[in-house]
Design a protein around this motif. Structure first.
Motif, PDB file in Angstrom:
ATOM      1  N   ASP A   1     -14.534 -34.205 -19.166  1.00 40.15           N
ATOM      2  CA  ASP A   1     -15.746 -34.418 -19.051  1.00 40.15           C
ATOM      3  C   ASP A   1     -16.730 -34.605 -20.118  1.00 40.15           C
ATOM      4  OD1 ASP A   1     -18.087 -34.203 -17.080  1.00 40.15           O
ATOM      5  OD2 ASP A   1     -18.853 -32.494 -18.470  1.00 40.15           O
ATOM      6  N   ASN A   2     -17.755 -35.309 -20.210  1.00 36.98           N
ATOM      7  CA  ASN A   2     -18.440 -35.713 -21.573  1.00 36.98           C
ATOM      8  C   ASN A   2     -19.720 -34.736 -21.865  1.00 36.98           C
ATOM      9  OD1 ASN A   2     -16.684 -37.624 -22.434  1.00 36.98           O
ATOM     10  ND2 ASN A   2     -17.584 -39.242 -21.056  1.00 36.98           N
ATOM     11  N   SER A   3     -20.017 -33.966 -20.728  1.00 36.76           N
ATOM     12  CA  SER A   3     -21.200 -33.171 -20.839  1.00 36.76           C
ATOM     13  C   SER A   3     -21.315 -32.178 -22.072  1.00 36.76           C
ATOM     14  CB  SER A   3     -21.557 -32.316 -19.614  1.00 36.76           C
ATOM     15  OG  SER A   3     -21.868 -33.297 -18.671  1.00 36.76           O
ATOM     16  N   GLU A   4     -22.162 -31.811 -22.794  1.00 39.68           N
ATOM     17  CA  GLU A   4     -22.288 -30.676 -23.962  1.00 39.68           C
ATOM     18  C   GLU A   4     -21.932 -29.336 -23.195  1.00 39.68           C
ATOM     19  OE1 GLU A   4     -25.219 -29.022 -27.221  1.00 39.68           O
ATOM     20  OE2 GLU A   4     -25.977 -30.313 -25.868  1.00 39.68           O
ATOM     21  N   PHE A   5     -22.582 -29.413 -22.047  1.00 37.22           N
ATOM     22  CA  PHE A   5     -22.496 -27.941 -21.681  1.00 37.22           C
ATOM     23  C   PHE A   5     -21.678 -27.711 -19.962  1.00 37.22           C
ATOM     24  CE2 PHE A   5     -26.177 -27.187 -24.105  1.00 37.22           C
ATOM     25  CZ  PHE A   5     -26.195 -25.560 -24.392  1.00 37.22           C
ATOM     26  N   VAL A   6     -20.478 -26.786 -20.132  1.00 33.40           N
ATOM     27  CA  VAL A   6     -20.068 -26.531 -18.609  1.00 33.40           C
ATOM     28  C   VAL A   6     -20.956 -25.455 -18.160  1.00 33.40           C
ATOM     29  CG1 VAL A   6     -18.013 -26.162 -17.580  1.00 33.40           C
ATOM     30  CG2 VAL A   6     -17.865 -27.751 -19.549  1.00 33.40           C
ATOM     31  N   VAL A   7     -21.288 -25.437 -16.974  1.00 29.11           N
ATOM     32  CA  VAL A   7     -21.835 -24.351 -16.298  1.00 29.11           C
ATOM     33  C   VAL A   7     -20.700 -24.025 -15.227  1.00 29.11           C
ATOM     34  CG1 VAL A   7     -23.671 -23.496 -14.585  1.00 29.11           C
ATOM     35  CG2 VAL A   7     -24.256 -24.967 -16.594  1.00 29.11           C
ATOM     36  N   PHE A   8     -20.134 -22.707 -15.584  1.00 27.14           N
ATOM     37  CA  PHE A   8     -19.016 -22.473 -14.850  1.00 27.14           C
ATOM     38  C   PHE A   8     -19.179 -21.290 -13.783  1.00 27.14           C
ATOM     39  CE2 PHE A   8     -15.076 -21.132 -13.591  1.00 27.14           C
ATOM     40  CZ  PHE A   8     -13.875 -22.095 -13.800  1.00 27.14           C
ATOM     41  N   CYS A   9     -19.336 -21.600 -12.508  1.00 30.50           N
ATOM     42  CA  CYS A   9     -19.346 -20.925 -11.450  1.00 30.50           C
ATOM     43  C   CYS A   9     -17.961 -20.051 -11.081  1.00 30.50           C
ATOM     44  CB  CYS A   9     -19.951 -21.535 -10.167  1.00 30.50           C
ATOM     45  SG  CYS A   9     -21.489 -22.217 -10.690  1.00 30.50           S
ATOM     46  N   GLY A  10     -17.756 -19.119 -11.459  1.00 31.98           N
ATOM     47  CA  GLY A  10     -16.326 -18.538 -11.339  1.00 31.98           C
ATOM     48  C   GLY A  10     -16.412 -16.917 -11.730  1.00 31.98           C
TER      49      GLY A  10
ATOM     50  N   VAL B   1     -23.304 -22.182  -3.602  1.00 28.60           N
ATOM     51  CA  VAL B   1     -23.065 -22.450  -4.829  1.00 28.60           C
ATOM     52  C   VAL B   1     -21.901 -23.576  -5.254  1.00 28.60           C
ATOM     53  CG1 VAL B   1     -21.815 -21.561  -7.008  1.00 28.60           C
ATOM     54  CG2 VAL B   1     -23.676 -19.984  -5.729  1.00 28.60           C
ATOM     55  N   PHE B   2     -21.013 -23.285  -4.217  1.00 32.22           N
ATOM     56  CA  PHE B   2     -19.883 -24.342  -4.309  1.00 32.22           C
ATOM     57  C   PHE B   2     -20.464 -25.894  -4.090  1.00 32.22           C
ATOM     58  CE2 PHE B   2     -16.487 -26.795  -2.157  1.00 32.22           C
ATOM     59  CZ  PHE B   2     -15.556 -26.484  -2.952  1.00 32.22           C
ATOM     60  N   GLU B   3     -21.495 -26.048  -3.255  1.00 36.11           N
ATOM     61  CA  GLU B   3     -22.019 -27.274  -2.785  1.00 36.11           C
ATOM     62  C   GLU B   3     -22.922 -27.898  -4.108  1.00 36.11           C
ATOM     63  OE1 GLU B   3     -24.852 -26.366   0.166  1.00 36.11           O
ATOM     64  OE2 GLU B   3     -23.003 -26.140   1.751  1.00 36.11           O
ATOM     65  N   MET B   4     -23.016 -27.190  -5.033  1.00 37.12           N
ATOM     66  CA  MET B   4     -23.743 -27.265  -6.158  1.00 37.12           C
ATOM     67  C   MET B   4     -22.673 -27.967  -7.452  1.00 37.12           C
ATOM     68  SD  MET B   4     -27.109 -27.250  -6.072  1.00 37.12           S
ATOM     69  CE  MET B   4     -26.952 -27.993  -4.392  1.00 37.12           C
TER      70      MET B   4
ATOM     71  N   ALA C   1     -17.379 -25.479 -10.132  1.00 34.51           N
ATOM     72  CA  ALA C   1     -17.544 -24.386  -8.967  1.00 34.51           C
ATOM     73  C   ALA C   1     -15.920 -24.213  -8.465  1.00 34.51           C
ATOM     74  CB  ALA C   1     -18.483 -24.635  -7.968  1.00 34.51           C
ATOM     75  N   HIS C   2     -15.646 -22.736  -8.557  1.00 32.86           N
ATOM     76  CA  HIS C   2     -14.329 -22.584  -8.106  1.00 32.86           C
ATOM     77  C   HIS C   2     -14.347 -22.523  -6.284  1.00 32.86           C
ATOM     78  CE1 HIS C   2     -10.679 -19.948  -6.987  1.00 32.86           C
ATOM     79  NE2 HIS C   2     -10.251 -20.512  -7.946  1.00 32.86           N
ATOM     80  N   PHE C   3     -13.227 -22.795  -5.929  1.00 32.39           N
ATOM     81  CA  PHE C   3     -13.085 -22.768  -4.214  1.00 32.39           C
ATOM     82  C   PHE C   3     -13.732 -21.456  -3.707  1.00 32.39           C
ATOM     83  CE2 PHE C   3      -9.335 -25.780  -4.729  1.00 32.39           C
ATOM     84  CZ  PHE C   3      -9.993 -26.947  -4.004  1.00 32.39           C
TER      85      PHE C   3
END
Length: 332
Positions: free
Chosen positions: A53-62, A33-36, A25-27
């Motif tokens: 990071d080793n996760s398969e998926f990046v959920v990008f909030c931005g 959302v930021f808190e997640m 999550a971006h600033f």
């Protein structure tokens, strides 16, 4: 069934435990959302942190260009966005407009071999790729001065895209001459030639806002982002990137008043007292605020269902040259 905020948070956390995902999550994201976010920060910081990071998926909030930067630097990761939001500044220039800018310089007597393009990270992958192919590189608001200083050693004209304000502010700091393509200036006389792009949020601040706060609170400090107009930056006490603003304000005495010229959600989280938003209107980024908790939940559910929403894909050639432009920056 409509879920409450608390129910959405609980379900999001359940998915985070179940799936190989990292929520980024971006600033500037709204608070809930930021808190997640498992990883939070500014645009480049997020791209760099997710590389480890080793996760398969990046959920990008931005916004889109940020998710693209993650994909460019970590091509093996699957990057999805809860909301396919677009940065207004990044959409002001595409590959065709970049080519038109090069043509304008050529018509002013500046040949390609004498042009070194630099793109602000707030640009889409196709523009970064164009810049990379011409031997140029990416910069951020925190390292733009260092990048431009290094670039000028090649003895070439700097084409700076897309943010005219950042380009002009760096030129002013360095005592260099700048111009904006299309403003009637002789581009051949300038050291830094800027594309006419801007951040709509950072254009909301005015010198009158600064005068208002200085009159109302004698001794107040003014801290602004370099995407603000040069007149604002020249009148401020401190100019810095998002991360630099956070550190500057964190280091102030708690009784020191400060008015901050950047996005509302960030300013609102900085500290509980003596911090003011440098604007008579709420400087909230509309595209950054498009992402909701429901969007985060929906995209995590889509991953669990095996049909991820809003996944970012970049063609091989764009991926190659955009990464070269980013790598050149990080090498410095």
């Amino acid at each position: 069934m409509e879920l409450t905020t608390q129910q959405l948070k609980e379900k999001i956390n359940e998915y985070k435990k179940k799936l190989s995902v990292t929520v980024v999550a971006h600033f500037y994201q709204r608070d809930e959302v930021f808190e997640m976010g498992d990883i939070t920060g500014d645009s480049l910081e997020l791209a760099q942190k997710t590389m480890a990071d080793n996760s398969e998926f990046v959920v990008f909030c931005g916004v889109g260009f940020m998710g693209q930067s993650v994909k460019v630097l970590s091509p093996n990761k699957r990057v999805v966005m809860p909301k396919a939001a677009c940065c207004a500044m990044a959409t002001m220039i595409d590959g065709m407009q970049f080519d038109a800018s090069i043509k304008a310089l050529n018509e002013a007597g500046i040949q390609n071999e004498n042009i070194l393009p630099i793109t602000y990270i707030n640009s889409n992958a196709d523009v970064k790729a164009k810049v990379g192919e011409m031997g140029g590189m990416v910069c951020t608001s925190s390292n733009a001065k260092k990048i431009i200083t290094t670039a000028l050693m090649e003895g070439k004209k700097i084409l700076f895209v897309p943010d005219r304000c950042l380009g002009q502010n760096i030129a002013n700091q360095m005592g260099l001459k700048s111009c904006v393509i299309g403003d009637g200036s002789n581009v051949a006389d300038a050291d830094i030639i800027c594309f006419n792009g801007f951040c709509s949020v950072h254009q909301l601040f005015s010198v009158d806002d600064i005068k208002f706060y200085r009159k109302k609170y004698p001794g107040i400090l003014i801290a602004v982002h370099p995407e603000c107009d040069p007149a604002i930056c020249n009148a401020a006490d401190f100019v810095g990137s998002t991360s630099q603003l956070i550190k500057y304000i964190k280091d102030l005495d708690e009784n020191q008043k400060v008015a901050v010229g950047t996005e509302f959600n960030l300013v609102n989280r900085l500290r509980s007292k003596n911090t003011y938003v440098l604007s008579s209107t709420k400087p909230e980024c509309p595209t950054m605020n498009e992402t909701t908790l429901r969007d985060v939940y929906d995209v995590l559910k889509s991953i669990d269902d095996g049909a991820p929403l809003n996944e970012i894909h970049i063609d091989e050639n764009t991926q190659k040259w955009a990464k070269i432009a980013l790598d050149r920056m990080m090498a410095l």
